[in-house]
Design an enzyme around this catalytic site. Structure first.
Site, PDB file in Angstrom:
ATOM      1  N   LYS A   1       1.674  -7.208   9.308  1.00 61.50           N
ATOM      2  CA  LYS A   1       1.840  -5.805   7.947  1.00 61.50           C
ATOM      3  C   LYS A   1       3.241  -6.410   7.814  1.00 61.50           C
ATOM      4  O   LYS A   1       3.627  -6.154   8.214  1.00 61.50           O
ATOM      5  CB  LYS A   1       1.589  -4.648   8.008  1.00 61.50           C
ATOM      6  CG  LYS A   1       0.254  -3.974   8.085  1.00 61.50           C
ATOM      7  CD  LYS A   1      -0.790  -3.632   6.544  1.00 61.50           C
ATOM      8  CE  LYS A   1      -1.177  -2.917   6.976  1.00 61.50           C
ATOM      9  NZ  LYS A   1      -1.856  -2.618   5.278  1.00 61.50           N
TER      10      LYS A   1
ATOM     11  N   SER B   1       4.203  -2.346  10.553  1.00 65.30           N
ATOM     12  CA  SER B   1       3.106  -1.351  11.336  1.00 65.30           C
ATOM     13  C   SER B   1       3.278  -1.160  12.576  1.00 65.30           C
ATOM     14  O   SER B   1       3.736  -2.023  13.413  1.00 65.30           O
ATOM     15  CB  SER B   1       1.579  -1.980  10.637  1.00 65.30           C
ATOM     16  OG  SER B   1       0.673  -1.269  11.659  1.00 65.30           O
TER      17      SER B   1
ATOM     18  N   HIS C   1      -4.371  -1.353 -18.860  1.00 64.80           N
ATOM     19  CA  HIS C   1      -5.315  -0.521 -18.078  1.00 64.80           C
ATOM     20  C   HIS C   1      -5.404  -1.426 -16.735  1.00 64.80           C
ATOM     21  O   HIS C   1      -6.271  -1.899 -15.887  1.00 64.80           O
ATOM     22  CB  HIS C   1      -6.289  -0.677 -18.642  1.00 64.80           C
ATOM     23  CG  HIS C   1      -6.854   0.215 -19.929  1.00 64.80           C
ATOM     24  ND1 HIS C   1      -6.880   1.483 -20.243  1.00 64.80           N
ATOM     25  CD2 HIS C   1      -7.045  -0.509 -20.794  1.00 64.80           C
ATOM     26  CE1 HIS C   1      -6.754   1.695 -21.449  1.00 64.80           C
ATOM     27  NE2 HIS C   1      -6.515   1.031 -21.767  1.00 64.80           N
TER      28      HIS C   1
ATOM     29  N   GLU D   1       7.595   1.741  -2.284  1.00 60.62           N
ATOM     30  CA  GLU D   1       6.890   3.467  -2.318  1.00 60.62           C
ATOM     31  C   GLU D   1       8.101   4.804  -2.408  1.00 60.62           C
ATOM     32  O   GLU D   1       7.522   6.048  -2.740  1.00 60.62           O
ATOM     33  CB  GLU D   1       5.737   3.599  -1.021  1.00 60.62           C
ATOM     34  CG  GLU D   1       4.587   1.989  -0.818  1.00 60.62           C
ATOM     35  CD  GLU D   1       3.203   2.228  -0.432  1.00 60.62           C
ATOM     36  OE1 GLU D   1       2.458   1.814   0.041  1.00 60.62           O
ATOM     37  OE2 GLU D   1       4.167   2.444   1.353  1.00 60.62           O
TER      38      GLU D   1
END
Ligand code: ARG
Length: 471
Positions: free
Chosen positions: A294, A288, A167, A301
């Site tokens: 960033k 970014s 979890h 992803e």
């Protein structure tokens, strides 16, 4: 080749023009045209056509020199298509009709003999099987490479401790090597599935004709052998109706894509600066446009996100097939785009994720520091009580109470005195709060300990060196 290659037929030059007096309406032709998709089958259509030439020759329907002329013309058409010099015509509905049109234009009567005992129904199935089998080899190669990268990285980290989670919450210490190999085992199963699928898919449909073979005495087994396929169809209606091989290919691909998405999810999580267990190489990170600080995990992803489209490819073909009566239906033309898309997607994702994993910099100190979380050792304390003869439920309760009490007192387990440990029933309890000891104690087969990780890596490598990675 030019637009003068029209066969001399009435109704727009279609393959069925004899029975028709009107060409297809432009919008019907536009809907039916699949050339932009199935042009990728061209080399396989040429190979299957050459195999069929052999079948016609063996049945004494064409002479040896005629077979040679057909084969030579088919080969040069194949080369022109591959080289981009072949001129397709607007009326070419699909790759099969384009190749047959060109052949007939070049060889006249002889070209017109090729389609005897053959239908696009048995042809397209054979082409697609051949295409997918080749694509399966590419997938096997890229999957093996990623599995090997995972094994190599795992070998570097057989002793690197990290918090294992359930979890996403601290559960028990494991090693990074163990975690990486868990992903490698999933890939090994994908490779095994791919191999089983290849065996089932190595079947030629040529000779099945439109649905019921032909009267021409062709020998489908010899045709299959000349294509390097393991066998010929055993039921001609099944041969032209069956798309299990596409559906199964997509199932294999969708399962693998979901494995890749889970690996990618771990990479994205570990490299989250808030966790800091690994850092992405700049070559596999993205900045970014607005926020200078960033370093985003876009490769990971996308590897995660692409699984959605591969699953959709599987769903699309499954929906296409269910409820479809046997025999060829034009619906079946819709099988190719999803099959190609899944292959293309995995061919993009696998090398990118491989490079991303290969270049990760792990922060072993950060992982070790995260193992300070004392909850990670609670199960070991309960098991120490079990070894001292306490029933597990009782041990679980006593350990839970210890955690509750110390938390209420604002203390950690590391602050307990020797007397308190003795009262708890585990005199050496303090020494259990150590990730190395916790992992060492789990060195049994399949566990996260260093010896087990080494054995797993050896076993995986033996698998990858064996039949799993062969066509
Ligand atoms: N382009 C067709 C397909 O991919 C080829 C088979 C056409 N057969 C037919 N009976 N119309 O399915």
């Amino acid at each position: 080749m030019t637009g003068t290659e029209h066969a001399d037929t009435g109704a727009g030059g279609q393959l069925w023009a004899g029975r028709f007096s009107t060409p297809p309406a432009p919008e019907a032709h536009a809907l039916g045209r699949s050339l932009h998709v199935d042009v990728r089958l061209a080399p396989y259509d040429v190979a299957a056509s050459i195999a069929h030439v052999g079948a016609l020759q063996r049945a004494a329907l064409i002479s040896g020199p005629d077979a040679e002329a057909l084969e030579a013309a088919l080969r040069s058409i194949g080369e022109e298509i591959a080289g981009g010099t072949f001129l397709f015509e607007d009326r070419d509905e699909d790759i099969h009709s384009a190749i047959e049109r060109a052949l007939t234009h070049r060889l006249g009567d002889l070209g017109a003999r090729l389609h005897a005992g053959r239908s696009r129904n048995d042809l397209v199935v054979t082409d697609l099987r051949l295409w997918l089998l080749d694509s399966g080899a590419t997938l096997r190669h890229a999957s093996t490479a990623l599995a090997r990268t995972l094994i190599a990285r795992a070998r570097e980290h057989t002793m690197t401790v990290m918090p294992g989670t359930t979890h996403l919450r601290a559960a028990q210490p494991v090693t990074l090597g163990h975690h990486l190999l868990a992903h490698a085992w999933a890939l090994a199963r994908d490779l095994e599935r791919l191999g089983q699928w290849s065996t089932r898919t190595s079947v030629s449909a040529l000779g099945a004709g439109a649905l019921g073979t032909s009267t021409l005495g062709l020998d489908p087994s010899a045709t299959a052998a000349s294509l390097g396929l393991a066998s010929a169809f055993t039921n001609s209606l099944d041969a032209v109706s069956d798309r299990d091989f596409v559906q199964e290919w997509l199932a294999v691909a969708a399962i693998e894509a979901s494995h890749l998405s889970r690996l990618a999810a771990d990479v994205a999580r570990w490299t989250d600066p808030a966790i800091g267990w690994a850092e992405l190489d700049e070559a596999y990170a993205t900045g970014s446009s607005m926020m200078p600080q960033k370093r985003n995990p876009d490769t990971a992803e996308l590897a995660r996100g692409k699984a959605a489209r591969v699953a959709a490819d599987f769903t699309s073909v499954t929906a296409l097939l269910q409820g479809l009566p046997l025999g060829y239906h034009r619906d079946l033309q819709e099988d190719k785009e999803p099959a190609f898309d899944a292959a293309d997607t995995l061919a993009l994702v696998l090398p990118a994720l491989d490079g991303c994993v290969a270049t990760l910099t792990f922060d072993v100190d950060a992982m070790r520091a995260a193992c300070a979380e004392e909850g990670l050792y609670a199960t070991d304390l309960a098991e120490a009580l079990v070894r001292a003869g306490v029933p597990f439920r009782e041990a679980h309760r006593r350990t839970g109470e210890l955690l509750k009490r110390t938390a209420a007192e604002g203390r950690g387990l590391r602050e307990l005195t020797a007397e308190e440990w003795a009262a708890f029933g585990v005199p050496d309890g303090a020494s259990a709060l150590d990730p190395d000891a916790a992992v060492r104690a789990r060195d049994g087969a399949g566990g996260p300990g260093a010896g087990s990780v080494q054995m797993q890596a050896d076993a995986l490598e033996a698998l990858l060196d064996g039949p799993l990675t062969r066509p």
